[in-house]
Design an enzyme around this catalytic site. Structure first.
Site, PDB file in Angstrom:
ATOM      1  N   ASP A 107      52.192 -17.038 -52.527  1.00 10.34           N
ATOM      2  CA  ASP A 107      50.892 -17.145 -53.194  1.00 10.34           C
ATOM      3  C   ASP A 107      49.825 -16.278 -52.514  1.00 10.34           C
ATOM      4  O   ASP A 107      48.631 -16.505 -52.648  1.00 10.34           O
ATOM      5  CB  ASP A 107      50.449 -18.604 -53.266  1.00 10.34           C
ATOM      6  CG  ASP A 107      50.396 -19.244 -51.890  1.00 10.34           C
ATOM      7  OD1 ASP A 107      50.811 -18.580 -50.915  1.00 10.34           O
ATOM      8  OD2 ASP A 107      49.931 -20.390 -51.780  1.00 10.34           O
ATOM      9  N   HIS A 156      59.101  11.101 -47.689  1.00 14.55           N
ATOM     10  CA  HIS A 156      58.270   9.898 -47.706  1.00 14.55           C
ATOM     11  C   HIS A 156      58.631   8.985 -46.534  1.00 14.55           C
ATOM     12  O   HIS A 156      58.821   7.793 -46.709  1.00 14.55           O
ATOM     13  CB  HIS A 156      58.416   9.161 -49.042  1.00 14.55           C
ATOM     14  CG  HIS A 156      57.831   9.932 -50.179  1.00 14.55           C
ATOM     15  ND1 HIS A 156      58.132   9.682 -51.489  1.00 14.55           N
ATOM     16  CD2 HIS A 156      56.951  10.958 -50.199  1.00 14.55           C
ATOM     17  CE1 HIS A 156      57.470  10.523 -52.264  1.00 14.55           C
ATOM     18  NE2 HIS A 156      56.755  11.314 -51.502  1.00 14.55           N
ATOM     19  N   ASP A 197      51.064  13.387 -42.837  1.00 15.98           N
ATOM     20  CA  ASP A 197      50.569  13.438 -44.218  1.00 15.98           C
ATOM     21  C   ASP A 197      49.814  12.130 -44.425  1.00 15.98           C
ATOM     22  O   ASP A 197      50.418  11.076 -44.602  1.00 15.98           O
ATOM     23  CB  ASP A 197      51.754  13.564 -45.187  1.00 15.98           C
ATOM     24  CG  ASP A 197      51.307  13.706 -46.641  1.00 15.98           C
ATOM     25  OD1 ASP A 197      50.109  13.504 -46.916  1.00 15.98           O
ATOM     26  OD2 ASP A 197      52.165  14.021 -47.488  1.00 15.98           O
ATOM     27  N   ASP A 210      44.191  13.814 -49.517  1.00 19.41           N
ATOM     28  CA  ASP A 210      45.642  13.945 -49.314  1.00 19.41           C
ATOM     29  C   ASP A 210      45.861  15.203 -48.474  1.00 19.41           C
ATOM     30  O   ASP A 210      45.808  16.315 -49.001  1.00 19.41           O
ATOM     31  CB  ASP A 210      46.313  14.046 -50.693  1.00 19.41           C
ATOM     32  CG  ASP A 210      47.830  14.073 -50.611  1.00 19.41           C
ATOM     33  OD1 ASP A 210      48.380  13.948 -49.505  1.00 19.41           O
ATOM     34  OD2 ASP A 210      48.461  14.234 -51.677  1.00 19.41           O
ATOM     35  N   HIS A 238      60.329  19.833 -53.488  1.00 24.12           N
ATOM     36  CA  HIS A 238      59.238  19.227 -54.266  1.00 24.12           C
ATOM     37  C   HIS A 238      58.333  20.299 -54.850  1.00 24.12           C
ATOM     38  O   HIS A 238      58.461  21.475 -54.517  1.00 24.12           O
ATOM     39  CB  HIS A 238      58.454  18.220 -53.411  1.00 24.12           C
ATOM     40  CG  HIS A 238      57.792  18.793 -52.181  1.00 24.12           C
ATOM     41  ND1 HIS A 238      56.634  19.538 -52.228  1.00 24.12           N
ATOM     42  CD2 HIS A 238      58.135  18.735 -50.863  1.00 24.12           C
ATOM     43  CE1 HIS A 238      56.279  19.881 -51.005  1.00 24.12           C
ATOM     44  NE2 HIS A 238      57.179  19.426 -50.160  1.00 24.12           N
ATOM     45  N   HIS A 245      49.604  18.815 -56.906  1.00 24.38           N
ATOM     46  CA  HIS A 245      49.349  17.862 -57.985  1.00 24.38           C
ATOM     47  C   HIS A 245      47.847  17.686 -58.113  1.00 24.38           C
ATOM     48  O   HIS A 245      47.092  17.992 -57.196  1.00 24.38           O
ATOM     49  CB  HIS A 245      50.038  16.520 -57.690  1.00 24.38           C
ATOM     50  CG  HIS A 245      49.759  15.971 -56.314  1.00 24.38           C
ATOM     51  ND1 HIS A 245      48.640  15.238 -56.029  1.00 24.38           N
ATOM     52  CD2 HIS A 245      50.434  16.087 -55.141  1.00 24.38           C
ATOM     53  CE1 HIS A 245      48.654  14.898 -54.745  1.00 24.38           C
ATOM     54  NE2 HIS A 245      49.726  15.411 -54.171  1.00 24.38           N
ATOM     55  N   HIS A 270      48.303  11.016 -57.107  1.00 22.40           N
ATOM     56  CA  HIS A 270      48.927  11.928 -58.063  1.00 22.40           C
ATOM     57  C   HIS A 270      48.159  11.697 -59.352  1.00 22.40           C
ATOM     58  O   HIS A 270      48.488  10.809 -60.134  1.00 22.40           O
ATOM     59  CB  HIS A 270      50.422  11.634 -58.221  1.00 22.40           C
ATOM     60  CG  HIS A 270      51.185  11.919 -56.953  1.00 22.40           C
ATOM     61  ND1 HIS A 270      52.491  11.572 -56.777  1.00 22.40           N
ATOM     62  CD2 HIS A 270      50.824  12.532 -55.807  1.00 22.40           C
ATOM     63  CE1 HIS A 270      52.904  11.954 -55.575  1.00 22.40           C
ATOM     64  NE2 HIS A 270      51.898  12.537 -54.967  1.00 22.40           N
ATOM     65  N   GLU A 288      50.534  22.259 -51.337  1.00 27.04           N
ATOM     66  CA  GLU A 288      51.291  21.668 -50.235  1.00 27.04           C
ATOM     67  C   GLU A 288      52.740  22.143 -50.133  1.00 27.04           C
ATOM     68  O   GLU A 288      53.667  21.348 -50.242  1.00 27.04           O
ATOM     69  CB  GLU A 288      51.270  20.145 -50.347  1.00 27.04           C
ATOM     70  CG  GLU A 288      51.634  19.592 -51.730  1.00 27.04           C
ATOM     71  CD  GLU A 288      51.635  18.061 -51.752  1.00 27.04           C
ATOM     72  OE1 GLU A 288      52.314  17.473 -50.901  1.00 27.04           O
ATOM     73  OE2 GLU A 288      50.966  17.487 -52.615  1.00 27.04           O
ATOM     74  N   TYR A 301      61.996  22.232 -45.207  1.00 21.36           N
ATOM     75  CA  TYR A 301      62.607  21.104 -44.512  1.00 21.36           C
ATOM     76  C   TYR A 301      64.069  21.439 -44.243  1.00 21.36           C
ATOM     77  O   TYR A 301      64.844  21.620 -45.178  1.00 21.36           O
ATOM     78  CB  TYR A 301      62.513  19.839 -45.380  1.00 21.36           C
ATOM     79  CG  TYR A 301      61.122  19.647 -45.951  1.00 21.36           C
ATOM     80  CD1 TYR A 301      60.137  18.993 -45.212  1.00 21.36           C
ATOM     81  CD2 TYR A 301      60.781  20.172 -47.208  1.00 21.36           C
ATOM     82  CE1 TYR A 301      58.851  18.846 -45.717  1.00 21.36           C
ATOM     83  CE2 TYR A 301      59.500  20.033 -47.722  1.00 21.36           C
ATOM     84  CZ  TYR A 301      58.537  19.377 -46.975  1.00 21.36           C
ATOM     85  OH  TYR A 301      57.266  19.249 -47.475  1.00 21.36           O
ATOM     86  N   ARG A 327      55.154  20.969 -43.474  1.00 18.53           N
ATOM     87  CA  ARG A 327      54.379  20.982 -44.725  1.00 18.53           C
ATOM     88  C   ARG A 327      52.922  21.171 -44.338  1.00 18.53           C
ATOM     89  O   ARG A 327      52.485  20.654 -43.305  1.00 18.53           O
ATOM     90  CB  ARG A 327      54.570  19.673 -45.509  1.00 18.53           C
ATOM     91  CG  ARG A 327      53.700  19.590 -46.762  1.00 18.53           C
ATOM     92  CD  ARG A 327      54.135  18.497 -47.750  1.00 18.53           C
ATOM     93  NE  ARG A 327      53.960  17.145 -47.267  1.00 18.53           N
ATOM     94  CZ  ARG A 327      54.934  16.369 -46.836  1.00 18.53           C
ATOM     95  NH1 ARG A 327      56.181  16.799 -46.844  1.00 18.53           N
ATOM     96  NH2 ARG A 327      54.682  15.138 -46.412  1.00 18.53           N
ATOM     97  N   GLU A 385      49.165  20.887 -46.268  1.00 17.39           N
ATOM     98  CA  GLU A 385      48.579  20.440 -47.540  1.00 17.39           C
ATOM     99  C   GLU A 385      47.060  20.398 -47.452  1.00 17.39           C
ATOM    100  O   GLU A 385      46.494  19.776 -46.563  1.00 17.39           O
ATOM    101  CB  GLU A 385      49.104  19.038 -47.876  1.00 17.39           C
ATOM    102  CG  GLU A 385      48.468  18.428 -49.117  1.00 17.39           C
ATOM    103  CD  GLU A 385      49.111  17.096 -49.515  1.00 17.39           C
ATOM    104  OE1 GLU A 385      49.616  16.384 -48.634  1.00 17.39           O
ATOM    105  OE2 GLU A 385      49.103  16.785 -50.723  1.00 17.39           O
TER     106      GLU A 385
HETATM  107  N1  GLY Z   1      51.159  12.212 -49.770  1.00 17.57           N
HETATM  108  C1  GLY Z   1      51.644  12.306 -51.079  1.00 17.57           C
HETATM  109  C2  GLY Z   1      51.702  13.698 -51.510  1.00 17.57           C
HETATM  110  O1  GLY Z   1      51.486  14.590 -50.733  1.00 17.57           O
HETATM  111  O2  GLY Z   1      51.899  13.975 -52.653  1.00 17.57           O
HETATM  112 MN    MN Z   2      50.025  15.578 -52.068  1.00 17.31          MN
HETATM  113 MN    MN Z   3      50.309  14.394 -48.983  1.00 16.77          MN
END
Ligand code: GLY
Ligand code: MN
Ligand code: MN
Length: 435
Positions: free
Chosen positions: A34, A238, A255, A266, A345, A349, A356, A379, A383, A407, A409
């Site tokens: 709950d 992730h 990230d 982000d 990827h 976005h 996103h 981004e 890898y 990465r 971004e």
């Molecule tokens: N951290 C989520 C992305 O970079 O899309």
């Molecule tokens: Mn992102």
């Molecule tokens: Mn990100």
């Protein structure tokens, strides 16, 4: 701020003409038994109303003579508010949220038909709220049963995302203010994390330092689960366990970004824990940085969204070919996506109320072009995991490249004559990463 919400509703009403649009609030979500998660409003509902409670429905009926904006909300109930917080209530909602009429949510079923029967179309997104989905379907079916007799009524339900998403895609000044705040706090957290990270520290310690800064400056918290990925963890997109101890020769990929007033930053940076890239890490970093710079240059009003990915992928493929990690004809590698074991990827976005964020990326055969007011992430990454397998007929991967994930971004605002890198206060040059 009420004027801003009114303006957004006005724009939406211009688009729906004689239709009626219905938006539901987010349901509350159970964490366990709950105990509930902190409430997070549905982004489109919030965008149009600023109303931050569950069990609410907004109706926009521009064709209605008196009630063009109607809210259904939870009534005040002091004995419940003692437990779960103050409710705005029916009177409060009418005073503070600019609705022409407000009803208790329990009256939705009775009151809704009057806003539907003269509409030529219903705009609604069938989402997680099953009860609301059923209510709307039921009323629509009933109206369609009498349609042959009346000759009026909503002859179709159109997904409301098809009209609101394009509004949300172009940010107003008020939205930009919130974005800049989310970015500023996240920038501070990243710059602190780089100072704080050193061999021997744990990933979760860095996460805690960053999330402390988020809350300290009034952000709601992380915009998404913070990724603090050291060594080979940097190759897990992730990765959220955040429990490894940092080693001298590791890269650390962070990230993380905060959510401020529901707007999200982000940001990703990757740097050497011990203050010096290994030669292999440095080469990979340079390729990703170059890919990112070239992709960011493509963020211009009128240019196709798609170009950022195409540009980044080409730079990455050329780089990996030079290292002998990809081989063959470049056009074939691109066409058959043989780079995917290393870059799986997309390059970015939309960003805003959702991390996103909503909005089209492509318009059928036509490209989706950037327009001033869009915010997009750029981004790219490479890898090379401990277990990464090359694509068919591609070279084996020498061990010295393994365990390297990079990465970078940034969050980019499209301006009238180009772009602005909102996150530019987090450095990313080789020198700064080693500093
Ligand atoms: N951290 C989520 C992305 O970079 O899309
Ligand atoms: Mn992102
Ligand atoms: Mn990100």
């Amino acid at each position: 701020m009420q004027a801003e919400y009114r303006q957004r509703r006005q724009k939406l009403m211009e688009k729906i003409g004689s239709g009626t649009a219905i938006f539901g609030s987010a349901p509350s979500a159970v964490m366990h038994h709950d105990v509930e998660y902190n409430f997070r409003q549905d982004s489109s509902f919030f965008y149009l109303t600023g109303f931050n409670e569950t069990e609410a429905v907004a109706v926009l009926a521009p064709h209605h003579e008196e009630h063009k904006f109607v809210l259904f909300v939870r009534p005040k109930e002091p004995e419940k508010e003692v437990w779960s917080g103050i409710r705005t209530g029916v009177e409060g909602a009418k005073e503070r949220y600019g609705a022409d009429e407000v009803y208790p949510i329990a009256e939705l079923n009775d009151k809704l038909p009057q806003y539907l029967q003269k509409a030529d179309r219903i705009y609604y997104h069938f989402g997680r709220d099953r009860a609301l989905n059923d209510t709307i379907l039921k009323h629509w079916q009933r109206l369609m049963r009498v349609y042959p007799k009346t000759g009026t009524g909503p002859i179709a339900i159109q997904d409301s995302n098809t009209i609101i998403d394009s509004l949300r895609l172009v940010k107003s000044w008020a939205e930009l203010e919130l974005m800049r705040k989310a970015v500023a706090i996240s920038v501070e957290a990243h710059n602190h994390a780089r100072e704080f990270a050193r061999p021997g520290r744990y990933e979760h310690e860095i996460q805690a330092e960053m999330e402390y800064i988020f809350r300290k400056y009034g952000a709601l918290g992380p915009a998404y689960p913070s990724i603090i990925a050291s060594g080979p963890n940097s190759c897990i997109l992730h990765y959220v366990e955040n429990n490894r101890q940092l080693q001298e020769k590791d890269l650390l990929l962070i990230d993380a970004g905060c959510s401020y007033g529901y707007y999200n930053a982000d940001i990703t940076r990757t740097f050497p824990v011990g203050g010096k890239f290994t030669p292999e890490q440095k080469i990979i970093y340079e390729i990703v940085l170059e890919a990112q710079k070239q992709a960011i240059a493509k963020v211009q009003p009128g240019k196709p969204y798609k170009e950022i990915h195409d540009t980044a992928v080409r730079v990455i493929v050329e780089g990996l070919m030079e290292l002998g990690l990809l081989a063959g004809d470049i056009d074939e590698i691109l066409k058959e996506e043989k780079y995917k074991p290393f870059y799986m990827h997309r390059t970015g976005h939309w960003l805003g109320l959702d991390v996103h964020d909503v909005g089209l990326y492509q318009r059928g055969e036509e490209p989706q072009n950037f327009q001033a007011g869009n915010i997009v992430t750029v981004e790219p990454g490479i890898y090379i995991g401990l277990e990464t397998k090359p694509a068919e007929e591609q070279p084996e991967i020498p061990d010295r490249w393994r365990g390297i994930g990079v990465r970078i971004e940034d969050d980019i605002l499209v301006t009238a004559d180009g772009h602005e890198v909102l996150t530019q206060e987090v450095p990313k040059s080789i020198e700064a990463m080693e500093g």
